[in-house]
Design an enzyme around this catalytic site. Structure first.
Site, mmCIF file in Angstrom:
data_model
loop_
_atom_site.group_PDB
_atom_site.id
_atom_site.type_symbol
_atom_site.label_atom_id
_atom_site.label_comp_id
_atom_site.label_asym_id
_atom_site.label_seq_id
_atom_site.Cartn_x
_atom_site.Cartn_y
_atom_site.Cartn_z
ATOM 1 N N HIS A 71 7.094 -28.840 -42.348
ATOM 2 C CA HIS A 71 7.648 -28.001 -41.297
ATOM 3 C C HIS A 71 9.059 -27.561 -41.677
ATOM 4 C CE1 HIS A 71 9.788 -27.272 -37.484
ATOM 5 N NE2 HIS A 71 8.668 -26.682 -37.164
ATOM 6 N N HIS A 72 9.845 -28.513 -42.169
ATOM 7 C CA HIS A 72 11.146 -28.149 -42.724
ATOM 8 C C HIS A 72 11.580 -29.190 -43.740
ATOM 9 C CE1 HIS A 72 13.218 -30.760 -39.572
ATOM 10 N NE2 HIS A 72 13.730 -31.184 -40.718
ATOM 11 N N GLN A 147 15.017 -34.796 -47.039
ATOM 12 C CA GLN A 147 14.254 -35.098 -45.823
ATOM 13 C C GLN A 147 13.166 -34.043 -45.652
ATOM 14 O OE1 GLN A 147 15.749 -33.939 -41.870
ATOM 15 N NE2 GLN A 147 15.586 -36.082 -41.263
ATOM 16 N N HIS A 149 10.065 -32.922 -43.072
ATOM 17 C CA HIS A 149 9.403 -33.096 -41.772
ATOM 18 C C HIS A 149 7.948 -32.663 -41.937
ATOM 19 C CE1 HIS A 149 9.138 -31.606 -37.290
ATOM 20 N NE2 HIS A 149 8.254 -32.531 -37.577
ATOM 21 N N HIS A 216 20.958 -24.989 -35.077
ATOM 22 C CA HIS A 216 19.997 -26.049 -34.767
ATOM 23 C C HIS A 216 20.108 -26.453 -33.306
ATOM 24 C CE1 HIS A 216 17.461 -29.539 -35.081
ATOM 25 N NE2 HIS A 216 18.439 -30.313 -34.662
ATOM 26 N N HIS A 218 17.096 -28.212 -30.147
ATOM 27 C CA HIS A 218 15.697 -28.552 -29.923
ATOM 28 C C HIS A 218 15.103 -27.416 -29.085
ATOM 29 C CE1 HIS A 218 16.905 -33.014 -30.743
ATOM 30 N NE2 HIS A 218 16.970 -32.245 -31.805
ATOM 31 N N MET A 291 20.237 -30.770 -28.875
ATOM 32 C CA MET A 291 21.337 -30.680 -29.826
ATOM 33 C C MET A 291 21.870 -29.262 -29.800
ATOM 34 S SD MET A 291 20.831 -32.947 -33.153
ATOM 35 C CE MET A 291 20.797 -34.725 -33.007
#
Ligand SMILES: *[C@@H]1O[C@H](CO)[C@@H](O)[C@H](O)[C@H]1NC(C)=O
Ligand SMILES: *[C@@H]1O[C@H](CO)[C@@H](O)[C@H](O)[C@H]1NC(C)=O
Ligand SMILES: *[C@@H]1O[C@H](CO)[C@@H](O)[C@H](O)[C@H]1NC(C)=O
Length: 336
Positions: A71-72, A147, A149, A216, A218, A291
């Protein structure tokens, strides 16, 4: 659990690869080490330690991932990694459940900064000519942490190697890249459209050349904007750096204005949030929280990036631009 020995082998191998790479631009394949995303919505992290005896400049990022699986992806620079394992679970949106397969930790234990972001459907971002992220000896970035996702659980027999091919050189780049993160704390009342705002004066004697930004939030974020404010005798002049719907892919986009940012200029960011719930939503780390973040990527010529990596306010209901100690004037009206 992964054997710790494996990490040291990985680190030692990297050290060798990096040490043999004089002058030319080289590639390091920074990929997930055959991981099995065993559940939906899993965030996994994997580290590399940068050889502390040399300086390296990252000059390009070539994603190796498909939107069907990842996803990212985010690449963090860290002083210390969040874990000493070769793979760990590192969701920003922590759920309280303990992962059966991977230990849980944040991407970085200390000195966290984002150096690259990739999201599905988004093209990759090239750093401008002569610009590089300094890592290693003379940089606070001693580790890079990837990272990923993962959206969906993988079948039992499938493993993943998503990641980034890092283009790097040992040749000194005259322009060092840096990132400053603007954000807020605070809360959003039920059934309310709220402005989460922050602003900071640049106090360091440097000239920043902005070139990319990332937003960024949510799910409640509607629009995130970032500005540089020059405070002149005839009033405050707000110049838009970037503006994005945070529901679009959250990667780095080119800035609207590349005008240099100087000492005493003010950086400012605003997130417009729409709380459609019947309860208060707070800034926080779980998927029930929100966020408000605006990342600004810039370069400095023959200089080091800002010591200041963050610009945070306490957010609503205590902080708004019109209460900032910078005494901001000509505040832009809401864009939506
Ligand atoms: C990433 O690259 C490797 C080869 O370097 C390849 O085997 C793998 O399939 C790639 N993964 C994705 C998700 O594209
Ligand atoms: C990793 O190992 C080092 C050296 O043993 C230790 O100092 C550090 O605290 C460990 N880090 C974590 C996140 O456990
Ligand atoms: C906020 O959400 C409500 C309910 O979905 C909607 O009617 C309203 O137009 C939204 N406002 C903004 C500014 O997005």
């Amino acid at each position: 659990m992964m054997d710790k020995k494996i990490i040291f082998v990985v680190f030692a191998t990297l050290g060798c690869i990096l040490l043999t790479s004089a002058l030319e631009v080289d590639t390091y394949d920074f990929l997930m080490p055959n991981v099995w995303p065993h559940r939906d919505e899993l965030y996994l992290c994997t580290p590399i330690r940068i050889s502390p005896h040399s300086n390296y400049y990252i000059v390009g990022f070539q994603p190796n991932a498909t939107m069907n699986t990842a996803h990212h992806m985010l690449l963090y620079g860290c002083s210390e990694p969040g874990s000493n394992e070769s793979v760990w679970s590192c969701g920003e949106m922590q759920t309280n459940e303990v992962d059966k397969m991977y230990n849980t930790a944040s991407p970085c234990r200390s000195g966290s900064q984002i150096v690259y972001a990739w999201a599905r459907d988004a093209p990759s971002l090239e750093l401008p000519k002569d610009v590089g992220f300094l890592i290693g000896q003379n940089s606070p970035i001693k580790y890079l942490v990837l990272q990923v996702h993962y959206m969906h659980r993988f079948p039992e027999d499938k493993r993943d190697n998503s990641g980034v091919f890092l283009k790097y050189t040992k040749r000194r780049m005259p322009r060092q890249a840096g990132v400053i993160l603007l954000g807020t704390s605070g809360l959003i009342a039920p059934q309310r459209v709220e402005h989460m705002e922050t602003a900071c004066t640049i106090n360091e004697n440097k000239v920043l050349h902005p070139f990319a930004f990332r937003t960024h939030t949510h799910s409640l974020g509607k629009l995130v904007t970032g500005y540089v404010v020059r405070q002149t005798e005839t009033g405050d002049v707000w110049t838009l750096l970037g503006k994005k719907d945070p529901q679009l892919p959250q990667m780095f986009y080119p800035v609207v204005s590349t005008k240099p940012i100087e000492r005493d200029d003010v950086l400012a960011a605003r997130c417009i949030m729409n709380n459609t719930h019947d309860h208060v939503v707070r800034i926080g780390a779980t998927n029930k929280d929100e966020m408000c973040n605006f990342y600004l990527m810039y370069w400095v010529e023959n200089d080091t990036p800002l010591d200041q990596k963050y610009c945070f306010s306490v957010g609503p209901p205590y902080y708004y631009w019109n209460r900032a100690r910078e005494n901001l004037g000509n505040i832009p009206l809401s864009e939506i």
